[in-house]
Structure formats: C-alpha cells, structure tokens
Design a protein around this motif. Sequence first.
Motif, PDB file in Angstrom:
ATOM      1  N   GLU A   1      84.989  34.248  70.176  1.00 37.64           N
ATOM      2  CA  GLU A   1      85.451  35.001  71.341  1.00 37.64           C
ATOM      3  C   GLU A   1      84.292  35.804  71.909  1.00 37.64           C
ATOM      4  N   HIS A   2      84.212  35.851  73.239  1.00 42.21           N
ATOM      5  CA  HIS A   2      83.136  36.577  73.905  1.00 42.21           C
ATOM      6  C   HIS A   2      83.728  37.399  75.039  1.00 42.21           C
ATOM      7  N   ALA A   3      83.287  38.656  75.149  1.00 44.05           N
ATOM      8  CA  ALA A   3      83.763  39.530  76.208  1.00 44.05           C
ATOM      9  C   ALA A   3      83.121  39.153  77.540  1.00 44.05           C
ATOM     10  N   LEU A   4      83.947  39.067  78.578  1.00 42.59           N
ATOM     11  CA  LEU A   4      83.492  38.796  79.933  1.00 42.59           C
ATOM     12  C   LEU A   4      83.823  40.006  80.810  1.00 42.59           C
ATOM     13  N   PRO A   5      83.255  40.075  82.011  1.00 39.42           N
ATOM     14  CA  PRO A   5      83.554  41.197  82.898  1.00 39.42           C
ATOM     15  C   PRO A   5      85.050  41.322  83.220  1.00 39.42           C
ATOM     16  N   ASP A   6      85.483  42.524  83.567  1.00 41.19           N
ATOM     17  CA  ASP A   6      86.864  42.809  83.976  1.00 41.19           C
ATOM     18  C   ASP A   6      87.886  42.500  82.895  1.00 41.19           C
TER      19      ASP A   6
END
Length: 208
Positions: A165-170
């Motif tokens: 899992e990777h954090a993306l904008p918004d």
Amino acid sequence: MFDPDCRRCPRLATFLDEVKTQYPAYHARPVPPFGDPAARLLVVGLAPGMHGANATGRPFTGDHAGILLYLTLHRHGFASRPESLAADDGLELIDCRITNAVKCLPPQNKPVGAEINACRDFLTVELEGLPEGGVVLALGSIAHKSVVAAFGLRQKDCVFAHGAEHALPDGRVLLDSYHCSRYNTQTRRLTEAMFDAVFARARALLDG
C-alpha cells in the motif's frame, strides 16, 4: 481525455493496422476505460491483450486475465456479474472503473518505455478524476510505476510488491497486485486467494 483515434505511437499504430487487416472484426484501436467515471476504485492494468480487449474493445474482456478479475470484482460487489463476455453483454461495474496504462495492443504484449510515457497523459486524467479517499489498484509493476509517475512521486518511495500500500495525494491509496495473467496464475505466482485479499483490502479502505 481518452482519444479513440490516437496514433501518437508509430509502432503501436502500425501494429494495430496490421492486426485489423488480419482480424477485420476486432476492435484493434485504443481501448477506452470501462466503468463509472466517478468510481472510487480505479483498476489499472498493463495493456490490451491480442484476443481479449483488443478484440472486444473492453478492458480484460475475452481473455484469460479477465476471468479471475471479473470474478473477484463481483465477489466484492464491484461488478454486477462474475463474467465479462463481450462489450455489449450488459455487465456493469459498481463504484469501479478499469483502464490500462497503455491503451493500445503492443507487439508481444510488451510496450516500450516511450509508449508507456506517451500514454500517461490519458492515465493522468483518469487519476485526477478519482475522488478523495479513492483507491487505485495497480495490476503489475508497469501499471504501478506509471501510476506513481503520473502522481509525480518518486519510484524509490513507492516500491512495487504484491499487497503493498502506498499513500497518494488527497487521502487516496495505491494498492499493488501481481497481474492476473495466465502465466502468473498457472505458475501460482498469483493465487486466487492472494488476488482476493487485495480486493478485500480495497473494499475495506473504501468502506472505511
């Protein structure tokens, strides 16, 4: 915005012309995304398959990879039925959209870097339309890398791994899965349980 007449990649455009001559009934053009434009789940594959999406005109429809994908989508409430047989079969996606990093069939199913880059404009528009808190599910490392590049993130900060899992904008999230290709499933690199777990996580993230 998707361009059904795109010919910006000479190698792919020429190859599609040849395929259309050999298989006149095939779609043999850029394959449009499928599903709800406002969906919170965007599934990103690699490219159309010769006798799958390239033939039918709908992502993952008519080939082996689509069998497991649509079965799993249906199991988790993202599709109205467990099989995708043809572009006009009445199947509907629910809060889900499917696209490819490369919209045209590449020779040997292997797009080159310049083609992946040239097609990223279309992917970027699709990603920009993903609502806040939405989930991108990348099938395979090439789709993953193209999504990361489209968001302007560093590849070394978002390393591909099945189930990662990777954090993306918004508040959006990128989930990774091995591609549901015939090779991966037959060699058991990707099992049905492994694939199911990634979509279960997508559902959990969306349901909050």
